[in-house]
Design a protein around this motif. Structure first.
Motif, PDB file in Angstrom:
ATOM      1  N   ALA A  94      28.038  13.208  37.480  1.00  0.00           N
ATOM      2  CA  ALA A  94      28.432  13.025  38.878  1.00  0.00           C
ATOM      3  C   ALA A  94      28.894  11.601  39.136  1.00  0.00           C
ATOM      4  O   ALA A  94      29.862  11.365  39.862  1.00  0.00           O
ATOM      5  N   ASN A  95      28.201  10.636  38.533  1.00  0.00           N
ATOM      6  CA  ASN A  95      28.604   9.239  38.691  1.00  0.00           C
ATOM      7  C   ASN A  95      29.970   8.990  38.075  1.00  0.00           C
ATOM      8  O   ASN A  95      30.810   8.284  38.637  1.00  0.00           O
ATOM      9  N   ALA A  96      30.202   9.560  36.897  1.00  0.00           N
ATOM     10  CA  ALA A  96      31.490   9.385  36.237  1.00  0.00           C
ATOM     11  C   ALA A  96      32.601  10.008  37.064  1.00  0.00           C
ATOM     12  O   ALA A  96      33.683   9.428  37.223  1.00  0.00           O
ATOM     13  N   ALA A  97      32.342  11.180  37.618  1.00  0.00           N
ATOM     14  CA  ALA A  97      33.354  11.838  38.451  1.00  0.00           C
ATOM     15  C   ALA A  97      33.584  11.071  39.739  1.00  0.00           C
ATOM     16  O   ALA A  97      34.706  11.012  40.252  1.00  0.00           O
ATOM     17  N   GLY A  98      32.512  10.464  40.240  1.00  0.00           N
ATOM     18  CA  GLY A  98      32.636   9.718  41.485  1.00  0.00           C
ATOM     19  C   GLY A  98      33.560   8.533  41.387  1.00  0.00           C
ATOM     20  O   GLY A  98      34.050   8.033  42.405  1.00  0.00           O
ATOM     21  N   SER A  99      33.832   8.073  40.164  1.00  0.00           N
ATOM     22  CA  SER A  99      34.751   6.949  39.997  1.00  0.00           C
ATOM     23  C   SER A  99      36.208   7.375  40.141  1.00  0.00           C
ATOM     24  O   SER A  99      37.081   6.550  40.348  1.00  0.00           O
TER      25      SER A  99
END
Length: 294
Positions: A212-217
């Motif tokens: 989710a953090n990676a996608a949030g970028s």
């Protein structure tokens, strides 16, 4: 230290700089064998700008003592009980809660025995439990978990966060939880894992958090799934009510600020996306890593 060893607790909260904690926090204090140097800490502390009843320490102290009584043999379970009650007792804005010195003061001068009781390992409670990031400091982590995962006035979702300690440890570090529908969607996925008794839940949650953090970028969750703006007037009113609010219920969840529930449609939009993140994320078996490093 024991629950009865803390005397002369300051009447109101204050701000205790990180440098002061670093200077006076001893291994004996971390082990619960020494009391903090109260006079020196009070001398170095900075008073809060206003001295309202919401900063009174007695209600917080009573909650800590009650938690130690209730969960004497299952200390980890104290988190889910204390988090919403701490949030409903210390009523403040996120900007005020971002002041690390406030949590330092609470840990060093109001309830250092609770910090040791809850977080002491085989020898001592880690320094970061007294003064550290908001996802690890003994009291900040509880208040922020309640703030980030409550659904308006409803603290019910907060219990899910503490179902497994690794869940709160990984999820609280995730930048996406600042977006309320994303936080709620993540909890929905986690709840499914728990309900289905999926093996290695913590490993799945860590994988989801990383994905989710990676996608949030690259994805903007607030564009994909906009949230209903919170009612800042209602939140300020809830804070103002602390001047005459009764102590929180010990056997029933308190009510948080009625500043608006999370946008349900946005949560429904994000749940399938987060399930996709989880399905595609590499699952790292952290239990093996712990065994190999032991």
């Amino acid at each position: 230290m024991s629950p009865t060893s803390i005397v002369d607790v300051p009447t109101t909260l204050g701000i205790l700089p990180d440098a002061v904690v670093a200077k006076y926090l001893s291994r004996g204090m971390q082990a619960g064998q020494e009391n903090p140097p109260r006079a020196a800490l009070l001398k170095a502390a900075v008073p809060l700008p206003e001295n309202g009843s919401r900063w009174h320490t007695e209600p917080v102290r009573e909650l800590c003592e009650e938690a130690m009584r209730r969960f004497e043999d299952r200390r980890v379970h104290a988190d889910a009980w204390l988090a919403p009650r701490l949030h409903a007792t210390i009523r403040m804005t996120r900007a005020e809660a971002a002041e690390r010195g406030l949590w330092n003061y609470l840990a060093m001068l109001v309830a250092p025995d609770y910090v040791v009781w809850r977080h002491k390992g085989s020898e001592v409670a880690e320094t970061t439990r007294f003064s550290g990031r908001s996802d690890v400091q003994a009291f900040a982590r509880l208040w922020w978990a309640a703030e980030l995962f409550r659904d308006g006035a409803d603290y019910g979702p907060v219990a899910t966060v503490f179902a497994y300690q690794d869940i709160v440890n990984s999820v609280m570090r995730s930048g996406v939880i600042d977006h309320r529908p994303a936080a709620a969607a993540m909890l929905r996925v986690i709840q499914r894992l728990v309900d289905e008794k999926v093996a290695r839940v913590s490993d799945h949650v860590n994988a989801l958090s990383r994905a989710a953090n990676a996608a949030g970028s690259t994805l903007m969750f607030d564009v994909l799934a906009p949230d209903t703006p919170t009612d800042s007037d209602a939140h300020r009113g809830w804070i103002a009510e602390s001047a005459h609010a009764a102590a929180v219920q010990l056997n029933h969840l308190p009510d948080g600020p009625d500043d608006g529930v999370v946008n349900r449609r946005s949560v429904e939009e994000l749940v399938p996306l987060f399930e996709k993140f989880l399905a595609e994320a590499p699952l790292r078996d952290r239990s093996k890593e712990k065994t190999e490093s032991a």
